[in-house]
Design a protein around this motif. Structure first.
Motif, PDB file in Angstrom:
ATOM      1  N   ASP A 199       0.774  -1.318   0.079  1.00 62.70           N
ATOM      2  CA  ASP A 199       0.039   0.160   0.108  1.00 62.70           C
ATOM      3  C   ASP A 199       0.971   1.306   0.146  1.00 62.70           C
ATOM      4  OD1 ASP A 199      -2.550   1.191   0.308  1.00 62.70           O
ATOM      5  OD2 ASP A 199      -2.213   1.736   2.227  1.00 62.70           O
ATOM      6  N   HIS A 200       1.769   1.323   0.818  1.00 56.51           N
ATOM      7  CA  HIS A 200       2.751   2.303   0.885  1.00 56.51           C
ATOM      8  C   HIS A 200       4.063   2.089   1.565  1.00 56.51           C
ATOM      9  CE1 HIS A 200       0.487   3.133   4.608  1.00 56.51           C
ATOM     10  NE2 HIS A 200       1.548   3.575   5.101  1.00 56.51           N
ATOM     11  N   ALA A 201       5.256   2.698   1.372  1.00 45.52           N
ATOM     12  CA  ALA A 201       6.422   2.445   2.068  1.00 45.52           C
ATOM     13  C   ALA A 201       7.034   3.721   2.600  1.00 45.52           C
ATOM     14  CB  ALA A 201       7.141   1.792   0.839  1.00 45.52           C
ATOM     15  N   SER A 202       7.993   3.302   3.524  1.00 39.62           N
ATOM     16  CA  SER A 202       8.782   4.535   4.062  1.00 39.62           C
ATOM     17  C   SER A 202      10.385   3.948   3.959  1.00 39.62           C
ATOM     18  CB  SER A 202       8.415   5.054   5.264  1.00 39.62           C
ATOM     19  OG  SER A 202       9.099   6.113   6.039  1.00 39.62           O
ATOM     20  N   PRO A 203      11.199   4.517   3.256  1.00 37.92           N
ATOM     21  CA  PRO A 203      11.022   5.671   2.357  1.00 37.92           C
ATOM     22  C   PRO A 203      10.202   5.425   1.302  1.00 37.92           C
ATOM     23  CG  PRO A 203      13.305   5.010   2.540  1.00 37.92           C
ATOM     24  CD  PRO A 203      12.578   3.973   3.291  1.00 37.92           C
ATOM     25  N   LEU A 204       9.553   6.555   0.609  1.00 32.14           N
ATOM     26  CA  LEU A 204       8.797   6.170  -0.327  1.00 32.14           C
ATOM     27  C   LEU A 204       9.176   5.499  -1.773  1.00 32.14           C
ATOM     28  CD1 LEU A 204       7.012   9.769  -0.168  1.00 32.14           C
ATOM     29  CD2 LEU A 204       5.853   7.502   0.376  1.00 32.14           C
ATOM     30  N   VAL A 205       8.480   4.775  -2.622  1.00 37.27           N
ATOM     31  CA  VAL A 205       8.652   4.120  -3.639  1.00 37.27           C
ATOM     32  C   VAL A 205       9.459   4.890  -4.498  1.00 37.27           C
ATOM     33  CG1 VAL A 205       8.041   2.707  -5.679  1.00 37.27           C
ATOM     34  CG2 VAL A 205       7.065   2.205  -3.420  1.00 37.27           C
ATOM     35  N   ALA A 231       9.886   0.679   6.204  1.00 41.81           N
ATOM     36  CA  ALA A 231       8.565   0.249   6.664  1.00 41.81           C
ATOM     37  C   ALA A 231       7.898  -0.034   5.370  1.00 41.81           C
ATOM     38  CB  ALA A 231       8.099   1.364   7.626  1.00 41.81           C
ATOM     39  N   LEU A 232       7.014  -1.056   5.420  1.00 45.33           N
ATOM     40  CA  LEU A 232       6.083  -1.585   4.319  1.00 45.33           C
ATOM     41  C   LEU A 232       4.736  -1.772   4.667  1.00 45.33           C
ATOM     42  CD1 LEU A 232       8.576  -3.938   2.381  1.00 45.33           C
ATOM     43  CD2 LEU A 232       8.441  -1.559   1.993  1.00 45.33           C
ATOM     44  N   THR A 233       3.962  -1.026   4.444  1.00 45.22           N
ATOM     45  CA  THR A 233       2.270  -1.318   4.886  1.00 45.22           C
ATOM     46  C   THR A 233       1.686  -2.064   3.781  1.00 45.22           C
ATOM     47  OG1 THR A 233       2.570   0.605   6.166  1.00 45.22           O
ATOM     48  CG2 THR A 233       0.528  -0.126   5.718  1.00 45.22           C
ATOM     49  N   PHE A 234       1.046  -2.982   3.932  1.00 48.72           N
ATOM     50  CA  PHE A 234       0.285  -3.780   3.101  1.00 48.72           C
ATOM     51  C   PHE A 234      -1.215  -3.741   3.293  1.00 48.72           C
ATOM     52  CE2 PHE A 234       4.585  -5.489   3.012  1.00 48.72           C
ATOM     53  CZ  PHE A 234       4.859  -5.902   1.842  1.00 48.72           C
ATOM     54  N   THR A 235      -1.975  -4.208   2.035  1.00 48.06           N
ATOM     55  CA  THR A 235      -3.361  -4.110   2.099  1.00 48.06           C
ATOM     56  C   THR A 235      -4.035  -5.123   3.027  1.00 48.06           C
ATOM     57  OG1 THR A 235      -3.540  -5.391   0.045  1.00 48.06           O
ATOM     58  CG2 THR A 235      -3.406  -2.932  -0.029  1.00 48.06           C
ATOM     59  N   GLN A 236      -3.222  -6.249   3.312  1.00 46.64           N
ATOM     60  CA  GLN A 236      -3.714  -7.289   4.284  1.00 46.64           C
ATOM     61  C   GLN A 236      -2.686  -7.421   5.738  1.00 46.64           C
ATOM     62  OE1 GLN A 236      -6.461  -9.684   3.498  1.00 46.64           O
ATOM     63  NE2 GLN A 236      -7.263  -8.106   2.244  1.00 46.64           N
ATOM     64  N   ASN A 237      -3.302  -8.065   6.460  1.00 45.49           N
ATOM     65  CA  ASN A 237      -2.404  -8.360   7.512  1.00 45.49           C
ATOM     66  C   ASN A 237      -1.425  -9.560   7.099  1.00 45.49           C
ATOM     67  OD1 ASN A 237      -3.355  -6.620   9.524  1.00 45.49           O
ATOM     68  ND2 ASN A 237      -4.596  -8.376  10.423  1.00 45.49           N
ATOM     69  N   LEU A 238      -0.134  -9.656   7.590  1.00 47.12           N
ATOM     70  CA  LEU A 238       0.921 -10.469   7.109  1.00 47.12           C
ATOM     71  C   LEU A 238       1.362 -11.747   8.110  1.00 47.12           C
ATOM     72  CD1 LEU A 238       3.578  -7.923   5.977  1.00 47.12           C
ATOM     73  CD2 LEU A 238       1.754  -8.873   4.560  1.00 47.12           C
ATOM     74  N   GLU A 239       1.634 -12.789   7.602  1.00 48.12           N
ATOM     75  CA  GLU A 239       2.219 -13.928   8.240  1.00 48.12           C
ATOM     76  C   GLU A 239       3.710 -13.338   8.409  1.00 48.12           C
ATOM     77  OE1 GLU A 239       3.167 -16.517  10.780  1.00 48.12           O
ATOM     78  OE2 GLU A 239       0.882 -16.800   9.853  1.00 48.12           O
ATOM     79  N   ALA A 264       6.036 -15.105  10.070  1.00 44.03           N
ATOM     80  CA  ALA A 264       7.267 -16.157  10.075  1.00 44.03           C
ATOM     81  C   ALA A 264       7.700 -16.253   8.717  1.00 44.03           C
ATOM     82  CB  ALA A 264       6.542 -17.421  10.512  1.00 44.03           C
ATOM     83  N   ILE A 265       6.802 -16.050   7.630  1.00 44.13           N
ATOM     84  CA  ILE A 265       7.212 -16.349   6.089  1.00 44.13           C
ATOM     85  C   ILE A 265       7.541 -14.835   5.543  1.00 44.13           C
ATOM     86  CG2 ILE A 265       6.564 -17.350   4.204  1.00 44.13           C
ATOM     87  CD1 ILE A 265       4.956 -19.494   5.985  1.00 44.13           C
ATOM     88  N   SER A 266       6.991 -13.808   5.909  1.00 46.15           N
ATOM     89  CA  SER A 266       7.282 -12.494   5.036  1.00 46.15           C
ATOM     90  C   SER A 266       8.599 -12.029   5.304  1.00 46.15           C
ATOM     91  CB  SER A 266       6.171 -11.469   5.625  1.00 46.15           C
ATOM     92  OG  SER A 266       4.844 -12.071   5.240  1.00 46.15           O
ATOM     93  N   THR A 267       9.186 -11.604   4.245  1.00 46.24           N
ATOM     94  CA  THR A 267      10.685 -11.167   4.398  1.00 46.24           C
ATOM     95  C   THR A 267      10.852  -9.805   3.527  1.00 46.24           C
ATOM     96  OG1 THR A 267      11.235 -12.300   2.374  1.00 46.24           O
ATOM     97  CG2 THR A 267      11.544 -13.471   4.489  1.00 46.24           C
ATOM     98  N   ALA A 292      10.533  -7.131  11.269  1.00 46.59           N
ATOM     99  CA  ALA A 292       9.509  -7.528  12.198  1.00 46.59           C
ATOM    100  C   ALA A 292       8.149  -7.203  11.673  1.00 46.59           C
ATOM    101  CB  ALA A 292       9.802  -6.243  13.378  1.00 46.59           C
ATOM    102  N   VAL A 293       7.251  -7.924  11.972  1.00 49.70           N
ATOM    103  CA  VAL A 293       5.997  -7.937  11.299  1.00 49.70           C
ATOM    104  C   VAL A 293       5.025  -7.909  12.502  1.00 49.70           C
ATOM    105  CG1 VAL A 293       4.086  -9.045   9.860  1.00 49.70           C
ATOM    106  CG2 VAL A 293       6.381  -9.231   9.249  1.00 49.70           C
ATOM    107  N   SER A 294       4.093  -6.682  12.382  1.00 46.30           N
ATOM    108  CA  SER A 294       2.982  -6.344  13.137  1.00 46.30           C
ATOM    109  C   SER A 294       1.648  -6.009  12.308  1.00 46.30           C
ATOM    110  CB  SER A 294       3.363  -5.190  14.073  1.00 46.30           C
ATOM    111  OG  SER A 294       2.253  -5.021  14.817  1.00 46.30           O
ATOM    112  N   GLY A 295       0.739  -6.776  12.476  1.00 46.87           N
ATOM    113  CA  GLY A 295      -0.492  -6.724  11.483  1.00 46.87           C
ATOM    114  C   GLY A 295      -0.227  -6.719   9.940  1.00 46.87           C
ATOM    115  N   ASN A 296      -0.448  -5.428   9.576  1.00 46.82           N
ATOM    116  CA  ASN A 296      -0.192  -5.158   8.126  1.00 46.82           C
ATOM    117  C   ASN A 296       1.104  -4.582   7.706  1.00 46.82           C
ATOM    118  OD1 ASN A 296      -1.090  -2.560   8.778  1.00 46.82           O
ATOM    119  ND2 ASN A 296      -2.140  -2.300   6.809  1.00 46.82           N
ATOM    120  N   THR A 297       2.041  -4.496   8.621  1.00 49.13           N
ATOM    121  CA  THR A 297       3.250  -3.468   8.596  1.00 49.13           C
ATOM    122  C   THR A 297       4.416  -4.400   8.716  1.00 49.13           C
ATOM    123  OG1 THR A 297       2.023  -1.553   9.092  1.00 49.13           O
ATOM    124  CG2 THR A 297       4.434  -1.546   9.297  1.00 49.13           C
ATOM    125  N   MET A 298       5.423  -4.285   7.909  1.00 49.55           N
ATOM    126  CA  MET A 298       6.763  -5.070   8.157  1.00 49.55           C
ATOM    127  C   MET A 298       7.861  -4.192   8.170  1.00 49.55           C
ATOM    128  SD  MET A 298       8.187  -8.246   5.653  1.00 49.55           S
ATOM    129  CE  MET A 298       7.280  -7.606   4.397  1.00 49.55           C
TER     130      MET A 298
END
Length: 118
Positions: free
Chosen positions: A27-33, A45-53, A55-58, A75-81
């Motif tokens: 959805d968005h990133a910091s620094p911006l794409v 920091a990467l924010t996605f449109t869905q919550n992430l797993e 253990a597998i997201s990298t 580190a993953v918390s909800g939809n942010t990595m």
């Protein structure tokens, strides 16, 4: 017959909408794409449109020579990595990510950002 076609069309449209939402898209990133930042960031920091797993997201961040400049596991918390970064010199950096949403659909991608500049 027209009613049946209309019902089937609406059903297929609804199914397509559900399928489109079933993936964790960036959805968005910091620094911006594609951005240029003057001060080196301390993390990506990467924010996605869905919550992430978690253990597998990298995510990996590399410099222009391909050397990793991230500090390891994200580190993953909800939809942010998030991943910490080593000290960055002026230059170009590539962020590569693989996201597995909690409903088991995976996506991946990459983008660049610049440190320094005019």
């Amino acid at each position: 017959m027209r009613t049946l076609i209309a019902i089937v069309s609406l059903f297929l449209l609804a199914c397509g909408t559900v399928a489109a939402r079933a993936h964790a898209f960036l959805d968005h990133a910091s620094p911006l794409v594609g951005s240029t930042v003057h001060a080196p960031p301390h993390e990506v920091a990467l924010t996605f449109t869905q919550n992430l797993e978690g253990a597998i997201s990298t995510v990996e961040v590399t410099d222009s020579s391909g050397a990793r400049v991230d500090q390891g596991k994200a580190a993953v918390s909800g939809n942010t990595m998030r991943v910490g970064l080593k000290s960055l010199a002026p230059g170009s950096y590539r962020v590569r990510w693989h996201a597995l949403s909690v409903d088991t659909h995976s996506t991946e991608g990459s983008f660049t950002f610049q440190v320094g500049g005019p």
